[in-house]
Scaffold this motif. Structure first.
Motif, PDB file in Angstrom:
ATOM      1  N   LEU A   1       0.882  -1.164   0.000  1.00  0.00           N
ATOM      2  CA  LEU A   1       0.000   0.000   0.000  1.00  0.00           C
ATOM      3  C   LEU A   1       0.919   1.214   0.000  1.00  0.00           C
ATOM      4  O   LEU A   1       2.004   1.166   0.581  1.00  0.00           O
ATOM      5  CB  LEU A   1      -0.880   0.021   1.259  1.00  0.00           C
ATOM      6  CG  LEU A   1      -1.953  -1.070   1.397  1.00  0.00           C
ATOM      7  CD1 LEU A   1      -2.648  -0.960   2.751  1.00  0.00           C
ATOM      8  CD2 LEU A   1      -2.991  -0.985   0.281  1.00  0.00           C
ATOM      9  N   ASP A   2       0.479   2.301  -0.626  1.00  0.00           N
ATOM     10  CA  ASP A   2       1.284   3.529  -0.602  1.00  0.00           C
ATOM     11  C   ASP A   2       1.437   4.017   0.831  1.00  0.00           C
ATOM     12  O   ASP A   2       0.588   3.720   1.672  1.00  0.00           O
ATOM     13  CB  ASP A   2       0.573   4.665  -1.350  1.00  0.00           C
ATOM     14  CG  ASP A   2       0.289   4.326  -2.776  1.00  0.00           C
ATOM     15  OD1 ASP A   2       1.030   3.510  -3.334  1.00  0.00           O
ATOM     16  OD2 ASP A   2      -0.687   4.880  -3.311  1.00  0.00           O
TER      17      ASP A   2
ATOM     18  N   TYR B   1     -11.441  -1.000  -2.013  1.00  0.00           N
ATOM     19  CA  TYR B   1     -10.936   0.275  -1.489  1.00  0.00           C
ATOM     20  C   TYR B   1     -12.083   1.243  -1.266  1.00  0.00           C
ATOM     21  O   TYR B   1     -13.073   1.231  -2.016  1.00  0.00           O
ATOM     22  CB  TYR B   1      -9.975   0.922  -2.496  1.00  0.00           C
ATOM     23  CG  TYR B   1      -8.721   0.133  -2.706  1.00  0.00           C
ATOM     24  CD1 TYR B   1      -7.600   0.343  -1.906  1.00  0.00           C
ATOM     25  CD2 TYR B   1      -8.642  -0.844  -3.700  1.00  0.00           C
ATOM     26  CE1 TYR B   1      -6.443  -0.396  -2.086  1.00  0.00           C
ATOM     27  CE2 TYR B   1      -7.487  -1.590  -3.890  1.00  0.00           C
ATOM     28  CZ  TYR B   1      -6.388  -1.363  -3.080  1.00  0.00           C
ATOM     29  OH  TYR B   1      -5.245  -2.095  -3.261  1.00  0.00           O
TER      30      TYR B   1
ATOM     31  N   GLN C   1      -2.562   2.553  -8.353  1.00  0.00           N
ATOM     32  CA  GLN C   1      -3.598   2.365  -9.369  1.00  0.00           C
ATOM     33  C   GLN C   1      -4.891   3.100  -9.076  1.00  0.00           C
ATOM     34  O   GLN C   1      -5.451   3.767  -9.939  1.00  0.00           O
ATOM     35  CB  GLN C   1      -3.890   0.863  -9.546  1.00  0.00           C
ATOM     36  CG  GLN C   1      -4.947   0.617 -10.608  1.00  0.00           C
ATOM     37  CD  GLN C   1      -5.028  -0.811 -11.041  1.00  0.00           C
ATOM     38  OE1 GLN C   1      -4.145  -1.614 -10.711  1.00  0.00           O
ATOM     39  NE2 GLN C   1      -6.065  -1.148 -11.771  1.00  0.00           N
TER      40      GLN C   1
ATOM     41  N   ARG D   1      -5.464   5.638  -7.102  1.00  0.00           N
ATOM     42  CA  ARG D   1      -5.259   7.094  -7.174  1.00  0.00           C
ATOM     43  C   ARG D   1      -5.235   7.550  -8.627  1.00  0.00           C
ATOM     44  O   ARG D   1      -5.822   8.574  -8.991  1.00  0.00           O
ATOM     45  CB  ARG D   1      -3.944   7.483  -6.486  1.00  0.00           C
ATOM     46  CG  ARG D   1      -3.997   7.277  -4.984  1.00  0.00           C
ATOM     47  CD  ARG D   1      -2.639   7.524  -4.341  1.00  0.00           C
ATOM     48  NE  ARG D   1      -2.634   6.992  -2.995  1.00  0.00           N
ATOM     49  CZ  ARG D   1      -3.085   7.643  -1.926  1.00  0.00           C
ATOM     50  NH1 ARG D   1      -3.533   8.866  -2.038  1.00  0.00           N
ATOM     51  NH2 ARG D   1      -3.080   7.073  -0.743  1.00  0.00           N
TER      52      ARG D   1
HETATM   53  N1  URA Z   1      -4.026   1.968  -5.183  1.00  0.00           N
HETATM   54  C1  URA Z   1      -3.373   3.090  -4.819  1.00  0.00           C
HETATM   55  O1  URA Z   1      -3.422   4.094  -5.513  1.00  0.00           O
HETATM   56  N2  URA Z   1      -2.675   3.065  -3.686  1.00  0.00           N
HETATM   57  C2  URA Z   1      -2.599   2.002  -2.868  1.00  0.00           C
HETATM   58  O2  URA Z   1      -1.945   2.042  -1.836  1.00  0.00           O
HETATM   59  C3  URA Z   1      -3.299   0.847  -3.259  1.00  0.00           C
HETATM   60  C4  URA Z   1      -4.008   0.853  -4.416  1.00  0.00           C
END
Ligand code: URA
Length: 243
Positions: free
Chosen positions: A102-103, A133, A192, A194
């Motif tokens: 995860l970011d 998400y 992804q 984001r």
């Molecule tokens: N997509 C994102 O943009 N960030 C994440 O941490 C996981 C999925």
């Protein structure tokens, strides 16, 4: 791991009842009675006996989840000395690793295991593992915007697979308006979600992963871990053809 946890995982008794068994001298470790609460054992090397039988864990792998807080990097050691998710799981077995990433700014569910084969499969695109998400975005996406994500959008690294997407709620008015968008994707490309939401003109303000492969974050407190139960582990294995 603590002896009471070992006994519970081996199916002997609950952790609390295991404490009673330990206190009344019913548990033997390496030939000696252990009646000390909090005693730690290594399931790989120690010989643990109860009621005249050697006991072992049904599955020697470790499985748990962490509710990742914001500001932690998913890496073992960060070159910039930022806090890492490994700082949050210090009591856990050494070989356990997060399944995927995860970011730093993203919060939520990270599954951890030392079951390498399972981890590898969970990340393989072939198994189409659900990742759910919830994103707080600027503005409220229109039905047309959502339709684009459902169909797939062209990002720098190619077309995204169709996503399930819906608006959960919206707040505020005018330029302060935000929406909570729930997305289910199978891919795991860098940033992804984001990038997908930016593509439709609604940049992410907050992002949280609430479910992974059918495991829900529930009300686990940020920064805390909880072990997966046998049903959750079984369910993970079934999804990737190891059931
Ligand atoms: N997509 C994102 O943009 N960030 C994440 O941490 C996981 C999925």
């Amino acid at each position: 791991m603590r002896l009471n946890r070992f006994l519970a995982r081996a199916g002997i008794a609950s952790r609390r009842k295991s404490d009673d068994l330990i206190l009344n001298g019913s548990v033997i470790v390496n030939g000696l009675v252990v009646d000390e609460l909090g005693y730690r054992v290594d399931p790989e090397f120690d010989i643990i006996e109860y009621s005249g039988h050697q006991i072992s864990l049904p599955d020697t792998c470790e499985y748990f989840l962490l509710n990742k807080p914001e500001g932690y990097v998913v890496t073992r050691s960060d070159t910039h000395n930022r806090p890492t998710v490994f700082d949050l799981v210090e009591g856990q077995r050494l070989g356990t690793m997060p399944v995927g990433r995860l970011d730093m700014a993203t919060t939520g569910l990270l599954v951890w295991t030392d079951d390498g084969e399972l981890a590898h499969r969970l990340l393989h695109p072939r198994f189409l593992i659900d990742k759910v998400y919830e994103a707080i975005v600027r503005g409220v996406p229109s039905e047309g915007d959502l339709a684009k994500l459902r169909k797939g959008v062209y990002l720098d690294d190619g077309l995204t697979a169709p996503a399930e997407v819906e608006i959960v709620s919206s707040q505020g008015v005018g330029y302060r308006q935000t929406a909570c968008v729930r997305l289910v994707i199978h891919e795991g490309r860098k940033r992804q979600v984001r990038r997908m939401l930016r593509y439709i003109g609604h940049p992410v303000r907050e992002l949280r992963r609430v479910a992974f492969a059918g495991i829900n974050l529930g009300d686990l407190i940020e920064g805390k871990t909880r072990g997966l139960n046998q049903m959750e582990i079984r369910n993970l294995r079934i999804q990737v053809g190891l059931g």
